[in-house]
Design an enzyme around this catalytic site. Structure first.
Site, PDB file in Angstrom:
ATOM      1  N   LYS A  89       0.861  -1.189   0.000  1.00  0.00           N
ATOM      2  CA  LYS A  89       0.000   0.000   0.000  1.00  0.00           C
ATOM      3  C   LYS A  89       0.885   1.223   0.000  1.00  0.00           C
ATOM      4  O   LYS A  89       1.826   1.319   0.786  1.00  0.00           O
ATOM      5  CB  LYS A  89      -0.890  -0.013   1.267  1.00  0.00           C
ATOM      6  CG  LYS A  89      -1.842   1.167   1.347  1.00  0.00           C
ATOM      7  CD  LYS A  89      -3.135   0.873   0.653  1.00  0.00           C
ATOM      8  CE  LYS A  89      -3.990   2.104   0.417  1.00  0.00           C
ATOM      9  NZ  LYS A  89      -3.644   2.856  -0.826  1.00  0.00           N
ATOM     10  N   GLN A 110       7.309   3.655   3.805  1.00  0.00           N
ATOM     11  CA  GLN A 110       5.890   3.272   3.865  1.00  0.00           C
ATOM     12  C   GLN A 110       5.700   1.993   4.688  1.00  0.00           C
ATOM     13  O   GLN A 110       4.660   1.821   5.331  1.00  0.00           O
ATOM     14  CB  GLN A 110       5.372   3.086   2.435  1.00  0.00           C
ATOM     15  CG  GLN A 110       3.867   3.193   2.289  1.00  0.00           C
ATOM     16  CD  GLN A 110       3.361   4.629   2.230  1.00  0.00           C
ATOM     17  OE1 GLN A 110       3.942   5.452   1.527  1.00  0.00           O
ATOM     18  NE2 GLN A 110       2.295   4.931   2.925  1.00  0.00           N
ATOM     19  N   LYS A 113       5.582   3.142   8.314  1.00  0.00           N
ATOM     20  CA  LYS A 113       4.414   4.012   8.507  1.00  0.00           C
ATOM     21  C   LYS A 113       3.136   3.183   8.549  1.00  0.00           C
ATOM     22  O   LYS A 113       2.300   3.324   9.446  1.00  0.00           O
ATOM     23  CB  LYS A 113       4.349   5.008   7.340  1.00  0.00           C
ATOM     24  CG  LYS A 113       3.196   5.971   7.415  1.00  0.00           C
ATOM     25  CD  LYS A 113       2.975   6.762   6.125  1.00  0.00           C
ATOM     26  CE  LYS A 113       4.226   7.342   5.549  1.00  0.00           C
ATOM     27  NZ  LYS A 113       3.954   8.346   4.491  1.00  0.00           N
ATOM     28  N   LYS A 125       5.308   1.730  -3.153  1.00  0.00           N
ATOM     29  CA  LYS A 125       5.197   3.094  -3.690  1.00  0.00           C
ATOM     30  C   LYS A 125       5.451   3.037  -5.185  1.00  0.00           C
ATOM     31  O   LYS A 125       6.126   2.122  -5.676  1.00  0.00           O
ATOM     32  CB  LYS A 125       6.244   3.993  -3.033  1.00  0.00           C
ATOM     33  CG  LYS A 125       5.959   5.471  -3.168  1.00  0.00           C
ATOM     34  CD  LYS A 125       5.065   5.973  -2.057  1.00  0.00           C
ATOM     35  CE  LYS A 125       4.721   7.437  -2.222  1.00  0.00           C
ATOM     36  NZ  LYS A 125       4.140   8.006  -1.008  1.00  0.00           N
ATOM     37  N   GLY A 164      -2.748   8.394  -4.090  1.00  0.00           N
ATOM     38  CA  GLY A 164      -2.080   9.601  -4.577  1.00  0.00           C
ATOM     39  C   GLY A 164      -0.833   9.943  -3.781  1.00  0.00           C
ATOM     40  O   GLY A 164      -0.566   9.391  -2.726  1.00  0.00           O
ATOM     41  N   ASP A 165      -0.055  10.857  -4.324  1.00  0.00           N
ATOM     42  CA  ASP A 165       1.099  11.470  -3.646  1.00  0.00           C
ATOM     43  C   ASP A 165       1.331  12.770  -4.427  1.00  0.00           C
ATOM     44  O   ASP A 165       0.400  13.261  -5.084  1.00  0.00           O
ATOM     45  CB  ASP A 165       2.323  10.521  -3.677  1.00  0.00           C
ATOM     46  CG  ASP A 165       3.477  11.016  -2.805  1.00  0.00           C
ATOM     47  OD1 ASP A 165       3.413  10.850  -1.586  1.00  0.00           O
ATOM     48  OD2 ASP A 165       4.444  11.591  -3.348  1.00  0.00           O
ATOM     49  N   SER A 377      -6.834   5.725   3.940  1.00  0.00           N
ATOM     50  CA  SER A 377      -6.936   4.889   2.740  1.00  0.00           C
ATOM     51  C   SER A 377      -7.357   3.474   3.127  1.00  0.00           C
ATOM     52  O   SER A 377      -8.170   2.838   2.450  1.00  0.00           O
ATOM     53  CB  SER A 377      -5.589   4.819   2.015  1.00  0.00           C
ATOM     54  OG  SER A 377      -5.389   5.951   1.205  1.00  0.00           O
TER      55      SER A 377
END
Ligand SMILES: NC(=O)C1=CN([C@@H]2O[C@H](COP(=O)(O)OP(=O)(O)OC[C@H]3O[C@@H](n4cnc5c(N)ncnc54)[C@H](O)[C@@H]3O)[C@@H](O)[C@H]2O)C=CC1
Ligand SMILES: O=C(O)CCC(=O)C(=O)O
Length: 445
Positions: A89, A110, A113, A125, A164-165, A377
């Protein structure tokens, strides 16, 4: 040479030139020294060597036709880093600076996190060196369709769920989702998050990262007898994260005096009028310099780094990586900053973070402070699976609870490992332990 030094050396050798990835790994390995001392089994099983090596890396050609009928070719990436605790994710970044090293650093961060959120999501990512700036809607759509025409075969709601980013917001997610549905001939809502509200998106996802930054930093301030009330705040960026961090900080009584984009910054000593920033950035997609046309009492300055010369109590870098180096950190310290909340991913160099910590500045690290976006998310995925929608208040309450828990996890881990008040190390340790436990349980994979 210590175990950590030899792992870092190996990472540098295997991933030459990927300086952002080296930086992210170095920072995490440093924090994990006391964990390794307590858990020799992680070293014996080669867990760390596996932890710094992505499970899979995908790179692909993205050809598309611009409005002049000319062929353009970009490069697409998806790094599926770690699936020990759930499907990969993480967001997609469209920016000309994107290359494998940027995507790898983001995918690596990520993992920890996502673990901190307490939800079952692994780390990944992706993105492209495509530059959305100055492109027409038609060009954005064509690019997104071509990108998804390859990406679709590598993702899925139980496999890998992008979002998104930088450079990827609701518009891009919409085009990506439309193409996924078309090529798969299936309506799989949970394959992407950050979707529009009419087709499976979650209320409060748009606000979640920025709100989460403020929820986390507010917990940190409270822990030290402080609050946002009456504080002067500087926020870098004026995108999704910056705008909603500003909104929540203002609602808690803070005065946000400056924001920026990649060309320059605005300083409004009476407090930023956020409606104007939202109109310029979310609707018109123009430069932040437009702000002074509506508010001539404010100042605009070329060059974005100057924003850190402004005196503030709380600094919230919400733009991009390595925004704050030692020079900017020293300026903030000299001007009496109390706390730093990282909204962007890795917005400070490792040297800048150490300088803040040495000067007893409170630091809310990105992996913890900006985890509210990916957490929401995951809440969007839950709603998609259940085929129902929660209200804004329900999602926001869950987000708030998650951020409070993340703060507690970072605080407790720092204390347990003898670094009380160091939330940078605490977040790394708390995030790592869950992933490490799952990796140990799953054997050599
Ligand atoms: N959108 C999300 O849910 C999450 C985003 N993040 C991170 O937050 C940061 C901002 O992302 P978003 O707000 O989503 O992106 P965005 O595309 O909405 O906004 C990016 C902002 O950063 C500025 N910016 C980009 N490159 C810059 C540069 N070189 N110098 C100065 N300013 C620059 C842009 O002008 C814009 O204001 C990134 O580091 C991203 O990885 C982290 C967690 C979740
Ligand atoms: O919402 C997501 O899946 C990812 C958000 C993101 O890219 C991040 O946390 O940096």
């Amino acid at each position: 040479m210590s175990v950590m030094e030899s792992i870092l050396e190996q990472v540098k050798k295997r991933n030459p030139g990927e300086v952002e990835f080296h930086q992210a790994v170095e920072e995490v390995l440093q924090s994990l020294e006391p964990v390794i001392a307590k858990h020799p089994e992680f070293v014996e099983s080669g867990l760390l060597e596996r932890f710094v090596e992505p499970e899979r890396q995908i790179m692909f050609r993205v050809p598309w036709l611009d409005d002049n009928g000319k062929t353009q070719v970009n490069r697409g990436f998806r790094v599926q880093f770690n699936s020990a605790i759930g499907p990969y994710k993480g967001g997609l970044r469209f920016h000309p600076s994107v290359y494998l090293g940027i995507i790898k650093f983001l995918g690596f961060e990520q993992i920890l996190k996502n673990s901190l959120t307490g939800l079952p999501i692994g780390g990944g990512k992706g993105g492209s060196d495509f530059n959305p700036k100055g492109k027409s809607d038609n060009e954005i759509m064509k690019f997104c369709q071509s990108f998804m025409t390859e990406l679709y075969r590598h993702i899925g709601h139980d496999l890998d769920v992008p979002a998104g980013d930088i450079g990827v917001g609701a518009r891009e997610i919409g085009y990506l989702f439309g193409q996924y549905k078309r090529v798969k001939n299936a309506y799989e809502g949970g394959v992407l998050t950050g979707k529009g509200l009419t087709y499976g998106g979650s209320l409060a996802r748009k606000q979640a990262t920025g709100f989460g930054v403020i929820y986390f930093t507010n917990e940190m301030l409270k822990e030290h007898g402080l609050s946002y009330e009456g504080k002067t705040v500087v926020i870098s960026g004026s995108g999704n994260v910056a705008i909603y961090a500003c909104e929540k900080a203002q609602s808690l009584g803070a005065k946000v005096v400056a924001m920026c984009d990649s060309t320059g910054y605005i300083y409004d000593k009476d407090g930023i009028k956020l409606d104007t920033v939202k109109r310029i950035k979310e609707v018109e997609r123009k430069r932040i310099s437009e702000y002074v046309k509506d508010h001539p009492e404010a100042e605009y300055h070329d060059g974005q780094k100057g924003i850190w010369t402004i005196k503030c109590d709380v600094a919230l870098p919400c733009a991009t990586q390595n925004d704050i180096d030692v020079k900017e950190a020293q300026q903030l310290i000299d001007n009496g900053v109390t706390a730093l909340g990282e909204g962007a991913n890795m917005p400070c160099t490792n040297e800048a973070v150490n300088l803040f910590l040495d000067n007893k500045i409170l630091v809310a690290p990105a992996k913890a402070a900006n985890a509210g976006g990916v957490a929401t998310s995951a809440l969007e995925m839950s709603q998609n699976s259940m085929r129902l929608s929660w209200t804004f208040e329900e999602v926001d309450e869950k987000l708030h609870g998650i951020m409070v828990n993340i703060f507690k996890a970072a605080k407790d881990a720092a204390k347990e490992y003898g670094m009380e008040g160091n939330y940078v190390a605490g977040a790394n340790i708390a995030g790592f332990l869950k992933v490490a436990d799952a990796m140990m349980a799953q054997g050599l994979v």
